[in-house]
Design an enzyme around this catalytic site. Sequence first.
Site: not given
Length: 209
Positions: A37, A42, A88, A113, A134
């Site tokens: 990631y 994100h 989340n 973001d 989220n």
Amino acid sequence: MLTYFKALLGFRDQFLEKVDTMKKYLIVGLGNIGDEYAETRHNIGFKILDALAHQKELNFETQKLGDVAIYKLKGRSILCLKPSTYMNLSGKAVRYWMDKEKIPLENLLIITDDINLAFGTLRLKTKGSDGGHNGLKDIQQILQTTNYNRFRFGVGSEFGKGRQVEYVLGQWNEEENAKMKERLEKSIALIESFVLSGVSRTMNQFNGA
């Protein structure tokens, strides 16, 4: 008389504690842990805090619910947090560190973001909806308010119908990477302006910049 002086000293201690608390700031970069990631859109919250840490020669330490780095800026204490709860469930880490460090809500800044802003656009807001994000949705639920400062970094919306998740979890393109260094420096300047000059002046100076 003794009771009077005890009360006076108690008031003084409470006042000093409040003054000290108002000089503490929690800057939270949202993202997901894991190398896969690291360079995704994100994860811009993590990326901005990593750039700040590099500029200030800070090291993040793994602590409860996240990686933490702390530094001083003109009498203010700035705690930078990269939650390890995954995007989340970001609210749990935010709440824990706010309570642990006794940081008031007005001194909280969430970096996230935003697909509704063109790449690299900076926007600071003091309240608002989660916008379908989220991470912000969980923070809102945990804090039980939408009145918290959030720094939105535009990632654009160059994706087709039904491909939003793929886009935000995708990596920066060549053009975005070429502009990233300047945008990260601007983002760090925004954060420090928020701490030193307050949210209103910072919005006037940086929003749309």
